[in-house]
Design a protein around this motif. Structure first.
Motif, PDB file in Angstrom:
ATOM      1  N   SER A  21      19.964  -7.892  -9.150  1.00 40.13           N
ATOM      2  CA  SER A  21      19.145  -6.690  -9.215  1.00 40.13           C
ATOM      3  C   SER A  21      17.679  -7.100  -9.295  1.00 40.13           C
ATOM      4  O   SER A  21      17.329  -8.065  -9.976  1.00 40.13           O
ATOM      5  CB  SER A  21      19.537  -5.877 -10.444  1.00 40.13           C
ATOM      6  N   ARG A  22      16.839  -6.356  -8.590  1.00 37.03           N
ATOM      7  CA  ARG A  22      15.408  -6.657  -8.600  1.00 37.03           C
ATOM      8  C   ARG A  22      14.620  -5.359  -8.713  1.00 37.03           C
ATOM      9  O   ARG A  22      14.911  -4.394  -8.019  1.00 37.03           O
ATOM     10  CB  ARG A  22      15.034  -7.390  -7.315  1.00 37.03           C
ATOM     11  N   GLN A  23      13.630  -5.356  -9.597  1.00 36.58           N
ATOM     12  CA  GLN A  23      12.761  -4.190  -9.733  1.00 36.58           C
ATOM     13  C   GLN A  23      11.527  -4.377  -8.858  1.00 36.58           C
ATOM     14  O   GLN A  23      10.904  -5.442  -8.866  1.00 36.58           O
ATOM     15  CB  GLN A  23      12.358  -3.992 -11.181  1.00 36.58           C
ATOM     16  N   ILE A  24      11.197  -3.334  -8.113  1.00 42.29           N
ATOM     17  CA  ILE A  24      10.072  -3.394  -7.187  1.00 42.29           C
ATOM     18  C   ILE A  24       9.093  -2.272  -7.513  1.00 42.29           C
ATOM     19  O   ILE A  24       9.447  -1.100  -7.441  1.00 42.29           O
ATOM     20  CB  ILE A  24      10.563  -3.265  -5.735  1.00 42.29           C
ATOM     21  N   PRO A  25       7.854  -2.630  -7.881  1.00 47.70           N
ATOM     22  CA  PRO A  25       6.838  -1.604  -8.111  1.00 47.70           C
ATOM     23  C   PRO A  25       6.365  -1.028  -6.774  1.00 47.70           C
ATOM     24  O   PRO A  25       6.024  -1.773  -5.853  1.00 47.70           O
ATOM     25  CB  PRO A  25       5.714  -2.347  -8.835  1.00 47.70           C
ATOM     26  N   LEU A  26       6.394   0.273  -6.671  1.00 41.50           N
ATOM     27  CA  LEU A  26       6.077   0.972  -5.426  1.00 41.50           C
ATOM     28  C   LEU A  26       5.035   2.042  -5.733  1.00 41.50           C
ATOM     29  O   LEU A  26       5.057   2.629  -6.820  1.00 41.50           O
ATOM     30  CB  LEU A  26       7.357   1.608  -4.882  1.00 41.50           C
ATOM     31  N   LYS A  27       4.136   2.281  -4.808  1.00 42.73           N
ATOM     32  CA  LYS A  27       3.182   3.382  -4.931  1.00 42.73           C
ATOM     33  C   LYS A  27       3.429   4.360  -3.802  1.00 42.73           C
ATOM     34  O   LYS A  27       3.513   3.961  -2.637  1.00 42.73           O
ATOM     35  CB  LYS A  27       1.742   2.883  -4.828  1.00 42.73           C
ATOM     36  N   LEU A  28       3.547   5.623  -4.158  1.00 41.85           N
ATOM     37  CA  LEU A  28       3.594   6.690  -3.172  1.00 41.85           C
ATOM     38  C   LEU A  28       2.207   7.321  -3.156  1.00 41.85           C
ATOM     39  O   LEU A  28       1.657   7.648  -4.214  1.00 41.85           O
ATOM     40  CB  LEU A  28       4.649   7.717  -3.539  1.00 41.85           C
ATOM     41  N   ILE A  29       1.641   7.459  -1.981  1.00 40.42           N
ATOM     42  CA  ILE A  29       0.274   7.942  -1.849  1.00 40.42           C
ATOM     43  C   ILE A  29       0.287   9.225  -1.027  1.00 40.42           C
ATOM     44  O   ILE A  29       0.887   9.279   0.053  1.00 40.42           O
ATOM     45  CB  ILE A  29      -0.612   6.869  -1.187  1.00 40.42           C
ATOM     46  N   TYR A  30      -0.380  10.241  -1.563  1.00 42.61           N
ATOM     47  CA  TYR A  30      -0.479  11.541  -0.895  1.00 42.61           C
ATOM     48  C   TYR A  30      -1.931  11.777  -0.521  1.00 42.61           C
ATOM     49  O   TYR A  30      -2.814  11.738  -1.377  1.00 42.61           O
ATOM     50  CB  TYR A  30       0.005  12.648  -1.845  1.00 42.61           C
ATOM     51  N   GLU A  31      -2.183  11.957   0.772  1.00 42.88           N
ATOM     52  CA  GLU A  31      -3.536  12.274   1.212  1.00 42.88           C
ATOM     53  C   GLU A  31      -3.493  13.130   2.473  1.00 42.88           C
ATOM     54  O   GLU A  31      -2.664  12.924   3.344  1.00 42.88           O
ATOM     55  CB  GLU A  31      -4.380  11.020   1.431  1.00 42.88           C
ATOM     56  N   ARG A  32      -4.351  14.111   2.504  1.00 40.10           N
ATOM     57  CA  ARG A  32      -4.453  15.020   3.636  1.00 40.10           C
ATOM     58  C   ARG A  32      -3.123  15.634   4.055  1.00 40.10           C
ATOM     59  O   ARG A  32      -2.801  15.745   5.227  1.00 40.10           O
ATOM     60  CB  ARG A  32      -5.108  14.315   4.819  1.00 40.10           C
ATOM     61  N   GLY A  33      -2.289  15.961   3.049  1.00 39.97           N
ATOM     62  CA  GLY A  33      -1.034  16.655   3.325  1.00 39.97           C
ATOM     63  C   GLY A  33       0.118  15.785   3.777  1.00 39.97           C
ATOM     64  O   GLY A  33       1.161  16.300   4.169  1.00 39.97           O
ATOM     65  N   ARG A  34      -0.058  14.470   3.726  1.00 44.71           N
ATOM     66  CA  ARG A  34       1.007  13.568   4.163  1.00 44.71           C
ATOM     67  C   ARG A  34       1.204  12.468   3.135  1.00 44.71           C
ATOM     68  O   ARG A  34       0.358  12.215   2.294  1.00 44.71           O
ATOM     69  CB  ARG A  34       0.653  12.986   5.525  1.00 44.71           C
ATOM     70  N   TRP A  35       2.352  11.788   3.224  1.00 43.48           N
ATOM     71  CA  TRP A  35       2.744  10.759   2.268  1.00 43.48           C
ATOM     72  C   TRP A  35       2.879   9.403   2.950  1.00 43.48           C
ATOM     73  O   TRP A  35       3.223   9.323   4.116  1.00 43.48           O
ATOM     74  CB  TRP A  35       4.102  11.102   1.654  1.00 43.48           C
ATOM     75  N   ARG A  36       2.646   8.348   2.182  1.00 44.94           N
ATOM     76  CA  ARG A  36       2.958   6.988   2.609  1.00 44.94           C
ATOM     77  C   ARG A  36       3.344   6.187   1.374  1.00 44.94           C
ATOM     78  O   ARG A  36       3.069   6.593   0.252  1.00 44.94           O
ATOM     79  CB  ARG A  36       1.802   6.324   3.352  1.00 44.94           C
ATOM     80  N   ALA A  37       3.990   5.060   1.594  1.00 51.32           N
ATOM     81  CA  ALA A  37       4.423   4.204   0.483  1.00 51.32           C
ATOM     82  C   ALA A  37       3.914   2.791   0.727  1.00 51.32           C
ATOM     83  O   ALA A  37       3.779   2.360   1.868  1.00 51.32           O
ATOM     84  CB  ALA A  37       5.938   4.208   0.365  1.00 51.32           C
ATOM     85  N   GLU A  38       3.639   2.090  -0.376  1.00 50.13           N
ATOM     86  CA  GLU A  38       3.239   0.691  -0.252  1.00 50.13           C
ATOM     87  C   GLU A  38       3.643  -0.089  -1.489  1.00 50.13           C
ATOM     88  O   GLU A  38       3.775   0.479  -2.574  1.00 50.13           O
ATOM     89  CB  GLU A  38       1.743   0.549   0.008  1.00 50.13           C
ATOM     90  N   CYS A  39       3.871  -1.376  -1.294  1.00 49.72           N
ATOM     91  CA  CYS A  39       4.132  -2.277  -2.412  1.00 49.72           C
ATOM     92  C   CYS A  39       3.632  -3.675  -2.036  1.00 49.72           C
ATOM     93  O   CYS A  39       3.428  -3.973  -0.860  1.00 49.72           O
ATOM     94  CB  CYS A  39       5.602  -2.282  -2.827  1.00 49.72           C
ATOM     95  N   GLN A  40       3.427  -4.496  -3.052  1.00 48.26           N
ATOM     96  CA  GLN A  40       2.892  -5.834  -2.846  1.00 48.26           C
ATOM     97  C   GLN A  40       3.975  -6.857  -2.515  1.00 48.26           C
ATOM     98  O   GLN A  40       3.776  -7.718  -1.681  1.00 48.26           O
ATOM     99  CB  GLN A  40       2.149  -6.292  -4.117  1.00 48.26           C
TER     100      GLN A  40
END
Length: 71
Positions: A21-40
């Protein structure tokens, strides 16, 4: 405005006789009415998506593909 939602997802990988099992920090970003995700780690950044759910699914697919490549 840009909104960021930090969260941690847990990925379970079954390998041979045991699972890891691995934990992954993720960011969900909301801008201009749309979403994206990113992680390092793994390095993943999705394109803009119409919904939060679509951004999460896309990130999960990209993380899974990265794990498959790294073995």
């Amino acid at each position: 405005m840009i909104f960021r939602l930090p969260l941690t997802i847990e990925v379970d990988r079954a390998e041979a006789e045991f699972s890891a099992s691995r934990q992954i920090p993720l960011k969900l970003i909301y801008e201009r009415g749309r979403w994206r995700a990113e992680c390092q780690d793994p390095p993943v950044a999705t394109l803009m998506c119409e919904t939060l759910e679509e951004a999460l699914r896309t990130a999960a697919r990209e993380i899974s593909a990265d794990f498959a490549r790294s073995g």
